[in-house]
Design a protein around this motif. Structure first.
Motif, PDB file in Angstrom:
ATOM      1  N   TRP A 164       1.394  -1.142  -0.131  1.00 26.94           N
ATOM      2  CA  TRP A 164      -0.113  -0.282   0.011  1.00 26.94           C
ATOM      3  C   TRP A 164       0.791   1.086   0.231  1.00 26.94           C
ATOM      4  O   TRP A 164       0.193   2.403  -0.107  1.00 26.94           O
ATOM      5  CB  TRP A 164      -0.738  -0.069   1.442  1.00 26.94           C
ATOM      6  CG  TRP A 164       0.207   0.213   2.766  1.00 26.94           C
ATOM      7  CD1 TRP A 164       0.299  -1.153   3.126  1.00 26.94           C
ATOM      8  CD2 TRP A 164       0.646   1.173   2.872  1.00 26.94           C
ATOM      9  NE1 TRP A 164       0.940  -0.734   4.718  1.00 26.94           N
ATOM     10  CE2 TRP A 164       0.854   0.522   4.517  1.00 26.94           C
ATOM     11  CE3 TRP A 164       0.207   2.615   3.726  1.00 26.94           C
ATOM     12  CZ2 TRP A 164       1.612   1.827   5.293  1.00 26.94           C
ATOM     13  CZ3 TRP A 164       0.926   3.586   4.191  1.00 26.94           C
ATOM     14  CH2 TRP A 164       1.472   3.178   5.173  1.00 26.94           C
ATOM     15  N   LEU A 165       2.009   1.116   0.471  1.00 31.83           N
ATOM     16  CA  LEU A 165       3.370   2.140   0.489  1.00 31.83           C
ATOM     17  C   LEU A 165       3.899   2.188  -0.422  1.00 31.83           C
ATOM     18  O   LEU A 165       4.520   3.749  -1.327  1.00 31.83           O
ATOM     19  CB  LEU A 165       3.485   2.178   1.559  1.00 31.83           C
ATOM     20  CG  LEU A 165       4.688   3.232   1.872  1.00 31.83           C
ATOM     21  CD1 LEU A 165       3.757   4.630   2.654  1.00 31.83           C
ATOM     22  CD2 LEU A 165       5.385   3.450   3.514  1.00 31.83           C
ATOM     23  N   LEU A 166       4.539   1.473  -0.558  1.00 38.22           N
ATOM     24  CA  LEU A 166       5.878   0.676  -1.909  1.00 38.22           C
ATOM     25  C   LEU A 166       5.272   0.201  -3.007  1.00 38.22           C
ATOM     26  O   LEU A 166       4.718  -0.335  -3.337  1.00 38.22           O
ATOM     27  CB  LEU A 166       7.126   0.357  -1.319  1.00 38.22           C
ATOM     28  CG  LEU A 166       7.230   0.273   0.088  1.00 38.22           C
ATOM     29  CD1 LEU A 166       8.905  -0.400   1.003  1.00 38.22           C
ATOM     30  CD2 LEU A 166       8.400   1.786   0.269  1.00 38.22           C
ATOM     31  N   PRO A 167       5.569   0.738  -4.104  1.00 32.14           N
ATOM     32  CA  PRO A 167       5.901   0.644  -5.527  1.00 32.14           C
ATOM     33  C   PRO A 167       6.370  -0.645  -5.413  1.00 32.14           C
ATOM     34  O   PRO A 167       7.338  -0.911  -4.619  1.00 32.14           O
ATOM     35  CB  PRO A 167       6.679   1.434  -6.654  1.00 32.14           C
ATOM     36  CG  PRO A 167       7.152   1.956  -5.449  1.00 32.14           C
ATOM     37  CD  PRO A 167       6.962   2.536  -4.410  1.00 32.14           C
ATOM     38  N   PRO A 168       6.362  -1.542  -6.405  1.00 32.90           N
ATOM     39  CA  PRO A 168       6.660  -2.803  -6.202  1.00 32.90           C
ATOM     40  C   PRO A 168       8.236  -3.300  -7.084  1.00 32.90           C
ATOM     41  O   PRO A 168       8.549  -4.036  -6.015  1.00 32.90           O
ATOM     42  CB  PRO A 168       5.827  -3.826  -8.110  1.00 32.90           C
ATOM     43  CG  PRO A 168       4.434  -2.981  -7.923  1.00 32.90           C
ATOM     44  CD  PRO A 168       4.872  -1.538  -7.752  1.00 32.90           C
ATOM     45  N   THR A 169       8.905  -2.126  -7.040  1.00 33.25           N
ATOM     46  CA  THR A 169      10.103  -2.645  -7.270  1.00 33.25           C
ATOM     47  C   THR A 169      10.795  -1.990  -6.403  1.00 33.25           C
ATOM     48  O   THR A 169      11.524  -2.613  -5.700  1.00 33.25           O
ATOM     49  CB  THR A 169      10.350  -1.336  -8.679  1.00 33.25           C
ATOM     50  OG1 THR A 169       9.538  -0.166  -8.446  1.00 33.25           O
ATOM     51  CG2 THR A 169       9.859  -1.887 -10.249  1.00 33.25           C
ATOM     52  N   LEU A 170      10.610  -1.277  -5.535  1.00 35.60           N
ATOM     53  CA  LEU A 170      10.981  -0.776  -4.166  1.00 35.60           C
ATOM     54  C   LEU A 170      11.079  -1.954  -2.916  1.00 35.60           C
ATOM     55  O   LEU A 170      11.470  -2.006  -2.322  1.00 35.60           O
ATOM     56  CB  LEU A 170      10.644   0.592  -3.884  1.00 35.60           C
ATOM     57  CG  LEU A 170      11.063   1.766  -4.898  1.00 35.60           C
ATOM     58  CD1 LEU A 170      10.615   3.241  -3.826  1.00 35.60           C
ATOM     59  CD2 LEU A 170      12.324   1.214  -4.871  1.00 35.60           C
TER      60      LEU A 170
END
Length: 286
Positions: A26-32
């Motif tokens: 919910w907070l980080l994009p998938p790459t991060l």
């Protein structure tokens, strides 16, 4: 009486596949998220290698083999492999917008991953509590190596588990995971006593019955640990539920996710066309 599919009982219902709960946050994009999980896995395996190298260069080579008899080490290995595979799953999703491996593997693997997630968000807390409350003897470690190794295995382990509770878009654990956790603890108890009878040492001193004189005390410890894992499970479940409540089930989707167009943060349902295109799985019911 209506039968409930086994996948549903284990929170692996096909209707929720498009949410990609284990690969999103919910907070980080998938790459991060993939990068963070990969770094944690790298640190865990590096820690294991460094500790083994220390044992090997300080005349403690026998201790390397004995590590596999300790619950601390087994859960630490579990954390390492969980973060490794979750990083791979998340990276694949970030690149393609799909659950590449999960879509190819039998649905049983989604069930196993759900149970795996339940273990890595409960057992590390148990390890930390047992070590610092029962096993640790003051004063705190003055030498750098034991201080670092114990903080890594008995402190950071719970921090990693907490991250997996807070950051992903995962759903609360299925309650059917409770007997699985208890079974794992019972199996480890067998490992501990097999180690004593084959290697001649107790992995944890509180398991020593001293020829039956302390059987009652050992039984008390065992039931105490059982109660602890039940409480930890409920706390972990509640924190995940609270996170989903506070975040409104938001999901940051990958750029190539077909549902990204409906809103990057939308916890979107599967539409009828997507349901028609979903791979069909056999209905394993219980």
């Amino acid at each position: 009486m209506r039968r409930v599919p086994a996948a549903t009982l284990f929170s692996a219902d096909p209707s929720t596949d498009n949410l990609h709960r284990f690969e999103t946050s919910w907070l980080l994009p998938p790459t991060l998220l993939a990068a963070l999980r990969g770094l944690i896995s790298l640190y865990i395996f590096t820690t294991i290698i460094v500790i083994w190298a220390w044992y090997g260069t300080h005349d403690d080579r026998v201790d390397i083999g004995e590590t596999f008899s300790y619950f601390t080490w087994l859960t630490y290995w579990g954390l390492g492999f969980y973060f490794l595979f979750s990083a791979i799953h998340t990276a694949c999703y970030a690149w393609t917008g799909r659950s590449v491996l999960f879509d190819r593997w039998p649905r049983f693997f989604r069930v196993l991953h759900t149970l795996f997630y339940a273990t890595v968000t409960t057992f590390p807390f148990l390890v930390t509590i047992v070590f610092w409350v029962i096993l640790f003897t003051p004063p705190f470690y003055k030498q750098t190596f034991p201080r670092w190794s114990n903080i890594s295995q008995h402190g950071l382990n719970s921090f990693y588990a907490l991250l997996e509770i807070i950051l992903p878009a995962t759903a609360p654990h299925p309650f059917i995971a409770i007997p699985v956790l208890i079974l794992i603890l019972l199996l480890y108890l067998c490992v501990a006593y097999i180690t004593y009878h084959t290697e001649g040492f107790y992995t944890y001193g509180f398991l020593d019955t001293e020829g039956g004189k302390k059987s009652g005390i050992v039984t008390g410890y065992c039931f105490g640990i059982l109660a602890a894992i039940l409480v930890i499970f409920l706390v972990s479940w509640s924190l995940i539920w609270l996170r989903k409540r506070l975040t409104g089930s938001k999901i940051k989707r990958a750029a190539r996710d077909p549902l990204r167009a409906q809103g990057e943060f939308v916890d979107a349902p599967v539409d009828m066309q997507e349901r028609a295109n979903e791979p069909k799985y056999p209905d394993v019911s219980v």
